[in-house]
Write a protein that holds these residues in place. Structure first.
Motif, PDB file in Angstrom:
ATOM      1  N   GLN A   8      76.504  19.060  15.402  1.00 47.08           N
ATOM      2  CA  GLN A   8      77.402  20.140  14.959  1.00 47.08           C
ATOM      3  C   GLN A   8      78.694  19.582  14.381  1.00 47.08           C
ATOM      4  N   LYS A   9      79.268  18.566  15.004  1.00 45.99           N
ATOM      5  CA  LYS A   9      80.521  17.973  14.524  1.00 45.99           C
ATOM      6  C   LYS A   9      80.332  17.344  13.146  1.00 45.99           C
ATOM      7  N   ILE A  10      79.222  16.608  12.965  1.00 45.28           N
ATOM      8  CA  ILE A  10      78.956  15.983  11.667  1.00 45.28           C
ATOM      9  C   ILE A  10      78.717  17.054  10.608  1.00 45.28           C
ATOM     10  N   ALA A  11      77.991  18.107  10.962  1.00 42.84           N
ATOM     11  CA  ALA A  11      77.728  19.201  10.018  1.00 42.84           C
ATOM     12  C   ALA A  11      79.024  19.909   9.621  1.00 42.84           C
ATOM     13  N   ASP A  12      79.929  20.102  10.583  1.00 45.52           N
ATOM     14  CA  ASP A  12      81.211  20.754  10.294  1.00 45.52           C
ATOM     15  C   ASP A  12      82.069  19.900   9.359  1.00 45.52           C
ATOM     16  N   GLU A  13      82.009  18.565   9.531  1.00 45.43           N
ATOM     17  CA  GLU A  13      82.822  17.667   8.715  1.00 45.43           C
ATOM     18  C   GLU A  13      82.211  17.397   7.342  1.00 45.43           C
ATOM     19  N   ASN A  14      80.946  17.782   7.151  1.00 45.52           N
ATOM     20  CA  ASN A  14      80.245  17.560   5.881  1.00 45.52           C
ATOM     21  C   ASN A  14      79.591  18.861   5.435  1.00 45.52           C
ATOM     22  N   PRO A  15      80.389  19.785   4.863  1.00 46.37           N
ATOM     23  CA  PRO A  15      79.850  21.099   4.507  1.00 46.37           C
ATOM     24  C   PRO A  15      78.760  21.055   3.425  1.00 46.37           C
ATOM     25  N   HIS A  16      78.660  19.940   2.689  1.00 45.20           N
ATOM     26  CA  HIS A  16      77.620  19.837   1.668  1.00 45.20           C
ATOM     27  C   HIS A  16      76.249  19.542   2.258  1.00 45.20           C
ATOM     28  N   LEU A  17      76.191  19.240   3.578  1.00 41.96           N
ATOM     29  CA  LEU A  17      74.927  18.989   4.267  1.00 41.96           C
ATOM     30  C   LEU A  17      74.613  20.154   5.193  1.00 41.96           C
ATOM     31  N   THR A  18      73.360  20.543   5.218  1.00 44.31           N
ATOM     32  CA  THR A  18      72.973  21.601   6.145  1.00 44.31           C
ATOM     33  C   THR A  18      72.807  20.997   7.529  1.00 44.31           C
ATOM     34  N   GLN A  19      72.827  21.859   8.534  1.00 48.13           N
ATOM     35  CA  GLN A  19      72.685  21.377   9.906  1.00 48.13           C
ATOM     36  C   GLN A  19      71.309  20.737  10.087  1.00 48.13           C
ATOM     37  N   ARG A  20      70.299  21.265   9.408  1.00 47.43           N
ATOM     38  CA  ARG A  20      68.951  20.696   9.510  1.00 47.43           C
ATOM     39  C   ARG A  20      68.910  19.272   8.959  1.00 47.43           C
ATOM     40  N   HIS A  21      69.629  19.021   7.834  1.00 46.32           N
ATOM     41  CA  HIS A  21      69.682  17.678   7.274  1.00 46.32           C
ATOM     42  C   HIS A  21      70.421  16.712   8.205  1.00 46.32           C
ATOM     43  N   VAL A  22      71.522  17.168   8.762  1.00 44.58           N
ATOM     44  CA  VAL A  22      72.299  16.330   9.684  1.00 44.58           C
ATOM     45  C   VAL A  22      71.459  15.987  10.911  1.00 44.58           C
ATOM     46  N   GLU A  23      70.717  16.967  11.415  1.00 40.11           N
ATOM     47  CA  GLU A  23      69.862  16.732  12.574  1.00 40.11           C
ATOM     48  C   GLU A  23      68.802  15.677  12.265  1.00 40.11           C
ATOM     49  N   ARG A  24      68.215  15.740  11.078  1.00 40.72           N
ATOM     50  CA  ARG A  24      67.219  14.738  10.688  1.00 40.72           C
ATOM     51  C   ARG A  24      67.843  13.354  10.569  1.00 40.72           C
ATOM     52  N   ILE A  25      69.063  13.283  10.041  1.00 39.46           N
ATOM     53  CA  ILE A  25      69.755  12.000   9.902  1.00 39.46           C
ATOM     54  C   ILE A  25      70.041  11.387  11.272  1.00 39.46           C
ATOM     55  N   VAL A  26      70.608  12.180  12.171  1.00 41.38           N
ATOM     56  CA  VAL A  26      70.944  11.698  13.516  1.00 41.38           C
ATOM     57  C   VAL A  26      69.680  11.253  14.248  1.00 41.38           C
ATOM     58  N   ASN A  27      68.632  12.064  14.180  1.00 43.10           N
ATOM     59  CA  ASN A  27      67.374  11.707  14.851  1.00 43.10           C
ATOM     60  C   ASN A  27      66.780  10.436  14.264  1.00 43.10           C
ATOM     61  N   THR A  28      66.885  10.253  12.949  1.00 41.99           N
ATOM     62  CA  THR A  28      66.364   9.044  12.307  1.00 41.99           C
ATOM     63  C   THR A  28      67.125   7.813  12.777  1.00 41.99           C
ATOM     64  N   VAL A  29      68.437   7.907  12.873  1.00 36.27           N
ATOM     65  CA  VAL A  29      69.247   6.781  13.338  1.00 36.27           C
ATOM     66  C   VAL A  29      68.845   6.397  14.760  1.00 36.27           C
ATOM     67  N   PHE A  30      68.729   7.390  15.638  1.00 36.88           N
ATOM     68  CA  PHE A  30      68.344   7.106  17.023  1.00 36.88           C
ATOM     69  C   PHE A  30      66.946   6.515  17.099  1.00 36.88           C
ATOM     70  N   GLU A  31      66.015   7.045  16.338  1.00 34.02           N
ATOM     71  CA  GLU A  31      64.636   6.535  16.341  1.00 34.02           C
ATOM     72  C   GLU A  31      64.582   5.093  15.858  1.00 34.02           C
ATOM     73  N   GLU A  32      65.361   4.755  14.845  1.00 38.61           N
ATOM     74  CA  GLU A  32      65.382   3.379  14.344  1.00 38.61           C
ATOM     75  C   GLU A  32      65.946   2.418  15.382  1.00 38.61           C
ATOM     76  N   ILE A  33      66.970   2.851  16.100  1.00 35.70           N
ATOM     77  CA  ILE A  33      67.530   2.017  17.167  1.00 35.70           C
ATOM     78  C   ILE A  33      66.489   1.805  18.256  1.00 35.70           C
ATOM     79  N   ILE A  34      65.805   2.872  18.639  1.00 35.03           N
ATOM     80  CA  ILE A  34      64.777   2.778  19.683  1.00 35.03           C
ATOM     81  C   ILE A  34      63.641   1.863  19.246  1.00 35.03           C
ATOM     82  N   GLU A  35      63.177   2.003  18.010  1.00 35.37           N
ATOM     83  CA  GLU A  35      62.089   1.157  17.511  1.00 35.37           C
ATOM     84  C   GLU A  35      62.491  -0.316  17.482  1.00 35.37           C
TER      85      GLU A  35
END
Length: 93
Positions: A8-35
């Motif tokens: 939510q914080k990232i989405a609020d600071e980047n109005p050109h991105l939808t919350q769904r896009h931000v969620e995919r970005i955050v999840n991708t970053v976490f998944e890459e760290i885990i892998e």
């Protein structure tokens, strides 16, 4: 802060991105760290810290309720070491 608050914080600071896009970005970053950690690699985020994996040897433990000796298998555990910038900000420098 939990994952949804971060999104939510990232989405609020980047109005050109939808919350769904931000969620995919955050999840991708976490998944890459885990892998990377699952492969045994080290993940370093400059100024924040480094994630790595440490091996714990097998040992004899104790059941706290009964005091009985219990075999604890060897395992790998995640380890985080803070970066200098993070430590300095936490200590008010």
């Amino acid at each position: 802060m939990i994952r949804s608050e971060l999104i939510q914080k990232i989405a609020d600071e980047n109005p050109h991105l939808t919350q769904r896009h931000v969620e995919r970005i955050v999840n991708t970053v976490f998944e890459e760290i885990i892998e990377a950690l699952a492969k045994g690699d080290r993940v370093e985020l400059r100024g924040f810290g480094a994630f790595s994996v440490k091996a714990r040897d097998a040992r004899i433990g104790r059941n706290p309720r009964t005091g009985e000796a219990v075999q604890v298998d060897d395992k790998k555990v995640p380890f985080f070491k803070t970066g200098k910038l993070l430590r300095d900000r936490l200590n008010g420098k």
